[in-house]
Design a protein around this motif. Structure first.
Motif, mmCIF file in Angstrom:
data_model
loop_
_atom_site.group_PDB
_atom_site.id
_atom_site.type_symbol
_atom_site.label_atom_id
_atom_site.label_comp_id
_atom_site.label_asym_id
_atom_site.label_seq_id
_atom_site.Cartn_x
_atom_site.Cartn_y
_atom_site.Cartn_z
ATOM 1 N N VAL A 89 -89.131 42.541 47.391
ATOM 2 C CA VAL A 89 -90.484 42.685 46.856
ATOM 3 C C VAL A 89 -90.808 41.448 46.002
ATOM 4 N N SER A 90 -92.065 41.053 45.997
ATOM 5 C CA SER A 90 -92.506 39.955 45.128
ATOM 6 C C SER A 90 -92.478 40.442 43.683
ATOM 7 N N PHE A 91 -92.079 39.558 42.787
ATOM 8 C CA PHE A 91 -92.089 39.902 41.359
ATOM 9 C C PHE A 91 -92.181 38.639 40.519
ATOM 10 N N THR A 92 -92.618 38.814 39.292
ATOM 11 C CA THR A 92 -92.653 37.721 38.318
ATOM 12 C C THR A 92 -91.868 38.210 37.105
ATOM 13 N N PRO A 93 -90.642 37.738 36.955
ATOM 14 C CA PRO A 93 -89.804 38.233 35.856
ATOM 15 C C PRO A 93 -90.358 37.844 34.482
ATOM 16 N N SER A 94 -90.234 38.775 33.564
ATOM 17 C CA SER A 94 -90.625 38.543 32.171
ATOM 18 C C SER A 94 -89.443 38.888 31.289
ATOM 19 N N LYS A 95 -89.358 38.212 30.148
ATOM 20 C CA LYS A 95 -88.260 38.467 29.214
ATOM 21 C C LYS A 95 -88.289 39.931 28.789
ATOM 22 N N GLY A 96 -87.135 40.580 28.847
ATOM 23 C CA GLY A 96 -87.016 41.972 28.452
ATOM 24 C C GLY A 96 -87.148 42.957 29.600
ATOM 25 N N ASP A 97 -87.644 42.502 30.754
ATOM 26 C CA ASP A 97 -87.751 43.389 31.911
ATOM 27 C C ASP A 97 -86.378 43.578 32.551
ATOM 28 N N LEU A 98 -86.142 44.768 33.090
ATOM 29 C CA LEU A 98 -84.882 45.095 33.731
ATOM 30 C C LEU A 98 -85.166 45.449 35.191
ATOM 31 N N TYR A 99 -84.563 44.703 36.105
ATOM 32 C CA TYR A 99 -84.770 44.910 37.539
ATOM 33 C C TYR A 99 -83.484 45.474 38.146
ATOM 34 N N ALA A 100 -83.656 46.514 38.972
ATOM 35 C CA ALA A 100 -82.489 47.199 39.523
ATOM 36 C C ALA A 100 -82.713 47.586 40.974
#
Length: 118
Positions: A89-100
Motif C-alpha cells: 500500500v502507498s504510505f507517507t511515514p510520519s514520526k511516531g507512526d507504527l506500521y505493521a
C-alpha cells in the motif's frame, strides 16, 4: 473389477495426499520500496513466502488501524508447492507512526513491524 478397485484407490490417494502434506510456517519480510524517510511518499510491503497449505491472510496496519486501498498479488507457488504472496500500500511515514503487517496462517496470527532505514 480391477478398474473399480484402481479408481477407489486413486480417489483415496487424492483425498489423503493433502492431509499428509507437511505444514510450513510462513517467512515474512516487511519493508518499504525505498529507504524510509519521514514525510516522503513510499510503498509499504509485506512479502510472505514458504508456507503450506495456502490458508493465509495478510493485513496492513497504521497505528493499529487497517490501511485502506492495499493491493495483494495472486497466490503463487514454487516447485516445492510452497506458496508466496505480497501485499502493499502507498504510505507517507510520519514520526511516531507504527506500521505493521499481521499474518494469519492456519489459525495462528503473528504481527511484524516496519522499521525505517534511518
Amino acid at each position: 473389477m480391477k478398474v473399480f478397485v484402481c479408481a477407489v484407490l486413486l480417489g483415496l490417494f487424492c483425498l489423503l495426499l493433502p492431509a499428509m502434506a507437511k505444514t510450513s510456517a510462513p517467512k515474512v519480510q516487511v519493508y518499504s520500496r525505498t529507504p524510509g524517510e519521514m514525510g516522503k511518499p513510499n510503498i509499504f510491503i509485506c512479502h510472505v513466502s514458504g508456507f503450506h497449505p495456502p490458508e493465509i491472510s495478510i493485513d496492513l496496519f497504521k497505528n493499529g488501524n487497517q490501511m485502506p486501498r492495499a493491493s495483494q498479488t495472486d497466490l503463487a507457488f514454487g516447485e516445492t508447492w510452497h506458496y508466496h504472496l505480497t501485499k502493499h500500500v502507498s504510505f507517507t511515514p510520519s514520526k511516531g507512526d507504527l506500521y505493521a503487517c499481521k499474518v494469519t496462517h492456519m489459525g495462528k496470527t503473528q504481527t511484524y513491524y516496519w522499521e525505517p532505514d534511518m
